[in-house]
Design a protein around this motif. Structure first.
Motif, PDB file in Angstrom:
ATOM      1  N   ALA A 137      54.569 -26.247 -18.865  1.00 52.48           N
ATOM      2  CA  ALA A 137      55.564 -25.822 -17.883  1.00 52.48           C
ATOM      3  C   ALA A 137      55.299 -24.404 -17.403  1.00 52.48           C
ATOM      4  N   THR A 138      54.868 -23.535 -18.316  1.00 45.82           N
ATOM      5  CA  THR A 138      54.572 -22.145 -17.948  1.00 45.82           C
ATOM      6  C   THR A 138      53.363 -22.062 -17.039  1.00 45.82           C
ATOM      7  N   LEU A 139      52.342 -22.878 -17.319  1.00 45.11           N
ATOM      8  CA  LEU A 139      51.154 -22.885 -16.469  1.00 45.11           C
ATOM      9  C   LEU A 139      51.472 -23.341 -15.052  1.00 45.11           C
ATOM     10  N   MET A 140      52.476 -24.180 -14.919  1.00 49.82           N
ATOM     11  CA  MET A 140      52.877 -24.625 -13.582  1.00 49.82           C
ATOM     12  C   MET A 140      53.604 -23.518 -12.815  1.00 49.82           C
ATOM     13  N   ARG A 141      54.191 -22.570 -13.537  1.00 46.58           N
ATOM     14  CA  ARG A 141      54.945 -21.502 -12.892  1.00 46.58           C
ATOM     15  C   ARG A 141      54.077 -20.293 -12.540  1.00 46.58           C
ATOM     16  N   PHE A 142      52.999 -20.074 -13.297  1.00 46.72           N
ATOM     17  CA  PHE A 142      52.187 -18.872 -13.127  1.00 46.72           C
ATOM     18  C   PHE A 142      50.713 -19.236 -13.031  1.00 46.72           C
ATOM     19  N   PRO A 143      49.899 -18.368 -12.412  1.00 47.75           N
ATOM     20  CA  PRO A 143      48.451 -18.591 -12.388  1.00 47.75           C
ATOM     21  C   PRO A 143      47.882 -18.549 -13.805  1.00 47.75           C
ATOM     22  N   LEU A 144      46.788 -19.265 -14.016  1.00 50.36           N
ATOM     23  CA  LEU A 144      46.184 -19.320 -15.343  1.00 50.36           C
ATOM     24  C   LEU A 144      45.790 -17.932 -15.832  1.00 50.36           C
ATOM     25  N   ALA A 145      45.190 -17.138 -14.939  1.00 49.41           N
ATOM     26  CA  ALA A 145      44.789 -15.781 -15.331  1.00 49.41           C
ATOM     27  C   ALA A 145      46.003 -14.935 -15.690  1.00 49.41           C
ATOM     28  N   GLY A 146      47.105 -15.150 -14.969  1.00 48.83           N
ATOM     29  CA  GLY A 146      48.318 -14.391 -15.257  1.00 48.83           C
ATOM     30  C   GLY A 146      48.887 -14.719 -16.620  1.00 48.83           C
ATOM     31  N   VAL A 147      48.830 -15.982 -17.017  1.00 45.70           N
ATOM     32  CA  VAL A 147      49.319 -16.373 -18.341  1.00 45.70           C
ATOM     33  C   VAL A 147      48.466 -15.737 -19.430  1.00 45.70           C
ATOM     34  N   GLY A 148      47.151 -15.744 -19.233  1.00 45.70           N
ATOM     35  CA  GLY A 148      46.265 -15.120 -20.218  1.00 45.70           C
ATOM     36  C   GLY A 148      46.527 -13.631 -20.355  1.00 45.70           C
ATOM     37  N   ARG A 149      46.684 -12.943 -19.222  1.00 48.53           N
ATOM     38  CA  ARG A 149      46.986 -11.506 -19.265  1.00 48.53           C
ATOM     39  C   ARG A 149      48.326 -11.251 -19.940  1.00 48.53           C
TER      40      ARG A 149
END
Length: 254
Positions: free
Chosen positions: A45-57
């Motif tokens: 669900a979080t990956l759908m809300r934010f870019p993948l790079a943003g989640v990693g950062r």
């Protein structure tokens, strides 16, 4: 190392474990399907809300702030800036090259002064660095808040899945137990993940954002004063307003 985060995490985990062990055995509270639903679903669900790079950062920023970051007190920053002002007036801007700094933006500003950049460039560059840093903190706060919101929701989804499985297999007693485990443990896992890990880190990032917004603005203002050749006393007086009430009394710089 942030002792408060470690103490809170250890205390929260210990309370839950003690409650489990007092009422039974730990093995009965381990269920892989429940973990997959809560952790996997929450991340999905979080990956759908934010870019993948943003989640990693955000994960990297959250871990750094929660467990390793040390907040620099405004009082210490002002004293450091007043010392810099005194050093520049006595020995010139080049003397700042031999000074060590705890804050990256403060070190960046000192290097700009030592290198002879003009005021406009220094202010623009430091404000850009500040805004990007604050942006990373805000992004991390949003991602961990999203994880904290998603975990209980997927815990409820897992509960519904478990109940449906249990009710559809009432004629087979051997399947009732595993289905009930999914139904109950996903709710438990979702609540623990949200309230022991994700939401506390989100709140810590939010608090860090508020503190750093003041600190970084203070640093930029102070660097501008040092660049202008202000005395240590003028720097302290100019930056006095940034201090919280309990730190209003600044000692004189040595």
């Amino acid at each position: 190392m942030d002792l408060a985060t470690i103490l809170g995490l250890v205390a929260g985990t210990t309370v839950v474990l003690i409650a489990i062990l007092l009422g039974g055995n730990l093995g009965g509270f381990v269920d892989i399907p429940s973990v997959l639903i809560v952790i996997g679903g929450g991340f999905a669900a979080t990956l759908m809300r934010f870019p993948l790079a943003g989640v990693g950062r955000a994960l990297a920023t959250g871990g750094k702030v929660a467990f390793m970051a040390r907040t620099i007190e405004p009082r210490d920053v002002i004293l450091k800036l007043s010392e810099m002002a005194d050093l520049v007036r006595k020995s010139g801007p080049i003397a700042l090259e031999g000074v060590s700094f705890d804050d990256q933006n403060l070190a960046r500003g000192a290097q700009y002064i030592a290198d002879g950049y003009d005021v406009v460039f220094i202010k623009d560059a430091m404000e850009l660095a500040r805004d990007r840093y604050l942006g990373r903190l805000a992004e991390g706060q949003r991602v961990f808040k999203s994880l904290g919101d998603a975990a209980p929701a997927f815990g409820m989804i897992g509960t519904i899945v478990g109940l449906v499985q249990m009710l559809s297999n009432m004629e087979d007693p051997s399947k009732i137990g595993p289905a009930m485990a999914i139904a109950l443990l996903t709710t438990l896992y979702g609540a623990v993940v949200a309230n022991v890990i994700c939401l506390p880190i989100a709140d810590k990032l939010s608090a860090k954002l508020d503190v750093e917004e003041v600190n970084q603005t203070l640093i930029i203002d102070g660097i501008m004063q040092v660049k202008a050749g202000s005395s240590a006393a003028v720097v302290r007086e100019r930056l006095h307003a940034y201090l919280p009430d309990h730190q209003k009394q600044l000692p004189e710089a040595a």
